[in-house]
Design a protein around this motif. Structure first.
Motif, PDB file in Angstrom:
ATOM      1  N   THR A  25       0.818  -1.211   0.000  1.00  0.00           N
ATOM      2  CA  THR A  25       0.000   0.000   0.000  1.00  0.00           C
ATOM      3  C   THR A  25       0.851   1.260   0.000  1.00  0.00           C
ATOM      4  N   LEU A  26       1.840   1.355   0.880  1.00  0.00           N
ATOM      5  CA  LEU A  26       2.669   2.558   0.921  1.00  0.00           C
ATOM      6  C   LEU A  26       3.511   2.710  -0.345  1.00  0.00           C
ATOM      7  N   LEU A  27       3.875   1.606  -0.974  1.00  0.00           N
ATOM      8  CA  LEU A  27       4.638   1.699  -2.219  1.00  0.00           C
ATOM      9  C   LEU A  27       3.757   2.197  -3.363  1.00  0.00           C
ATOM     10  N   ILE A  28       2.510   1.767  -3.393  1.00  0.00           N
ATOM     11  CA  ILE A  28       1.561   2.299  -4.380  1.00  0.00           C
ATOM     12  C   ILE A  28       1.394   3.795  -4.167  1.00  0.00           C
ATOM     13  N   LEU A  29       1.191   4.187  -2.911  1.00  0.00           N
ATOM     14  CA  LEU A  29       1.028   5.611  -2.612  1.00  0.00           C
ATOM     15  C   LEU A  29       2.302   6.391  -2.917  1.00  0.00           C
ATOM     16  N   ASP A  31       4.501   5.773  -5.249  1.00  0.00           N
ATOM     17  CA  ASP A  31       4.585   5.973  -6.695  1.00  0.00           C
ATOM     18  C   ASP A  31       3.561   6.981  -7.191  1.00  0.00           C
ATOM     19  N   ALA A  32       2.370   6.964  -6.616  1.00  0.00           N
ATOM     20  CA  ALA A  32       1.331   7.909  -7.037  1.00  0.00           C
ATOM     21  C   ALA A  32       1.681   9.326  -6.608  1.00  0.00           C
ATOM     22  N   ILE A  33       2.133   9.489  -5.371  1.00  0.00           N
ATOM     23  CA  ILE A  33       2.379  10.815  -4.812  1.00  0.00           C
ATOM     24  C   ILE A  33       3.665  11.437  -5.353  1.00  0.00           C
ATOM     25  N   PHE A  34       4.747  10.696  -5.344  1.00  0.00           N
ATOM     26  CA  PHE A  34       6.045  11.272  -5.695  1.00  0.00           C
ATOM     27  C   PHE A  34       6.443  11.059  -7.154  1.00  0.00           C
ATOM     28  N   ALA A  35       6.003   9.977  -7.774  1.00  0.00           N
ATOM     29  CA  ALA A  35       6.409   9.701  -9.158  1.00  0.00           C
ATOM     30  C   ALA A  35       5.305  10.011 -10.158  1.00  0.00           C
ATOM     31  N   GLY A  36       4.114  10.336  -9.667  1.00  0.00           N
ATOM     32  CA  GLY A  36       3.025  10.699 -10.567  1.00  0.00           C
ATOM     33  C   GLY A  36       2.419   9.540 -11.333  1.00  0.00           C
ATOM     34  N   VAL A  37       2.609   8.314 -10.849  1.00  0.00           N
ATOM     35  CA  VAL A  37       2.034   7.151 -11.521  1.00  0.00           C
ATOM     36  C   VAL A  37       0.517   7.175 -11.330  1.00  0.00           C
ATOM     37  N   ASN A  46       5.988  -1.122 -12.551  1.00  0.00           N
ATOM     38  CA  ASN A  46       7.019  -0.513 -11.701  1.00  0.00           C
ATOM     39  C   ASN A  46       7.223  -1.271 -10.398  1.00  0.00           C
ATOM     40  N   LEU A  47       6.140  -1.777  -9.826  1.00  0.00           N
ATOM     41  CA  LEU A  47       6.233  -2.445  -8.527  1.00  0.00           C
ATOM     42  C   LEU A  47       6.465  -3.951  -8.642  1.00  0.00           C
ATOM     43  N   THR A  51      -1.310  -8.834 -10.238  1.00  0.00           N
ATOM     44  CA  THR A  51      -2.474  -8.041 -10.649  1.00  0.00           C
ATOM     45  C   THR A  51      -3.640  -8.154  -9.674  1.00  0.00           C
ATOM     46  N   ASN A  52      -3.851  -9.321  -9.099  1.00  0.00           N
ATOM     47  CA  ASN A  52      -4.969  -9.467  -8.156  1.00  0.00           C
ATOM     48  C   ASN A  52      -4.722  -8.666  -6.879  1.00  0.00           C
ATOM     49  N   ILE A  53      -3.491  -8.622  -6.398  1.00  0.00           N
ATOM     50  CA  ILE A  53      -3.158  -7.835  -5.209  1.00  0.00           C
ATOM     51  C   ILE A  53      -3.291  -6.349  -5.518  1.00  0.00           C
ATOM     52  N   LEU A  54      -2.766  -5.922  -6.674  1.00  0.00           N
ATOM     53  CA  LEU A  54      -2.857  -4.513  -7.056  1.00  0.00           C
ATOM     54  C   LEU A  54      -4.308  -4.074  -7.173  1.00  0.00           C
ATOM     55  N   LYS A  55      -5.127  -4.884  -7.799  1.00  0.00           N
ATOM     56  CA  LYS A  55      -6.550  -4.550  -7.942  1.00  0.00           C
ATOM     57  C   LYS A  55      -7.198  -4.355  -6.571  1.00  0.00           C
ATOM     58  N   THR A  56      -6.924  -5.256  -5.648  1.00  0.00           N
ATOM     59  CA  THR A  56      -7.481  -5.169  -4.302  1.00  0.00           C
ATOM     60  C   THR A  56      -6.976  -3.935  -3.567  1.00  0.00           C
ATOM     61  N   ARG A  57      -5.674  -3.670  -3.658  1.00  0.00           N
ATOM     62  CA  ARG A  57      -5.093  -2.515  -2.956  1.00  0.00           C
ATOM     63  C   ARG A  57      -5.638  -1.201  -3.505  1.00  0.00           C
ATOM     64  N   LEU A  58      -5.691  -1.072  -4.825  1.00  0.00           N
ATOM     65  CA  LEU A  58      -6.205   0.164  -5.416  1.00  0.00           C
ATOM     66  C   LEU A  58      -7.678   0.367  -5.044  1.00  0.00           C
ATOM     67  N   ALA A  59      -8.457  -0.699  -5.074  1.00  0.00           N
ATOM     68  CA  ALA A  59      -9.867  -0.586  -4.692  1.00  0.00           C
ATOM     69  C   ALA A  59     -10.000  -0.150  -3.236  1.00  0.00           C
ATOM     70  N   SER A  60      -9.158  -0.690  -2.361  1.00  0.00           N
ATOM     71  CA  SER A  60      -9.246  -0.311  -0.946  1.00  0.00           C
ATOM     72  C   SER A  60      -8.794   1.135  -0.747  1.00  0.00           C
ATOM     73  N   LEU A  61      -7.835   1.609  -1.529  1.00  0.00           N
ATOM     74  CA  LEU A  61      -7.403   2.998  -1.422  1.00  0.00           C
ATOM     75  C   LEU A  61      -8.485   3.953  -1.916  1.00  0.00           C
ATOM     76  N   VAL A  62      -9.190   3.565  -2.974  1.00  0.00           N
ATOM     77  CA  VAL A  62     -10.313   4.375  -3.463  1.00  0.00           C
ATOM     78  C   VAL A  62     -11.430   4.384  -2.417  1.00  0.00           C
ATOM     79  N   GLU A  63     -11.751   3.218  -1.876  1.00  0.00           N
ATOM     80  CA  GLU A  63     -12.812   3.117  -0.864  1.00  0.00           C
ATOM     81  C   GLU A  63     -12.496   3.933   0.385  1.00  0.00           C
ATOM     82  N   ALA A  64     -11.224   3.953   0.778  1.00  0.00           N
ATOM     83  CA  ALA A  64     -10.817   4.684   1.979  1.00  0.00           C
ATOM     84  C   ALA A  64     -10.674   6.189   1.737  1.00  0.00           C
ATOM     85  N   GLY A  65     -10.735   6.610   0.477  1.00  0.00           N
ATOM     86  CA  GLY A  65     -10.647   8.032   0.171  1.00  0.00           C
ATOM     87  C   GLY A  65      -9.242   8.544  -0.057  1.00  0.00           C
TER      88      GLY A  65
END
Length: 163
Positions: A25-29, A31-37, A46-47, A51-65
């Motif tokens: 989760t922090l690595l996704i964030l 890359d999004a925050i500092f690298a603009g991914v 990049n990471l 794909t199944n883990i990434l899908k779940t993590r991104l969905a949880s980050l969207v759900e959490a705001g």
């Protein structure tokens, strides 16, 4: 399997870990925050995350705001996620100190002048202070019954028997 909540803890660190404490989760964030991914495929490439883990993590980050997903499928960090910048820099500094024997793999720089930035503990009256000069006390959100059930703060460790 480990649970995702720390129901017995009255602690903002515990609440934060419920959202960002899972692996990747922090690595996704980061890359999004500092690298603009923003693209799913770019996060995956990049990471090296499955794909199944990434899908779940991104969905949880969207759900959490912490992230939004637009009509084009791009993921963008929200102001809540951007608020993690100092925490990510502090975690990087800690990792650089203890786990980077060949030196810092990345530098955080002031965008205006290019000078390195760091996170520091600050006191309104005295400015920057050493982190070990930081004390804690219960805040307004701390229930008295939670404190009453805690063990004393000044408990001394028992000496270990010699072998």
């Amino acid at each position: 399997m480990l649970g995702k909540t720390y129901d017995g803890q009255i602690c903002s660190i515990a609440r934060s870990l419920e959202i960002v404490g899972e692996r990747w989760t922090l690595l996704i964030l980061r890359d999004a925050i500092f690298a603009g991914v923003t693209r799913y495929g770019d996060f995956q490439h990049n990471l090296g995350i499955s794909t199944n883990i990434l899908k779940t993590r991104l969905a949880s980050l969207v759900e959490a705001g912490l992230m939004t997903r637009d009509d084009a499928g791009d993921y963008r960090p929200t102001a809540m996620a951007q608020g993690l910048r100092p925490a990510l820099i502090a975690l990087t500094e800690w990792g650089d100190t203890w786990f980077a024997p060949d030196g810092r793999p990345i530098d955080y720089l002031h965008a205006d002048c290019g000078e390195p930035v760091q996170v520091e503990a600050r006191c309104e009256q005295h400015g920057a202070i050493p982190p070990d000069d930081v004390a804690v006390r219960p805040g307004p959100g701390m229930p008295a019954e939670y404190l009453a059930a805690r063990r004393p703060q000044t408990r001394r460790a028992m000496p270990r028997p010699s072998l």
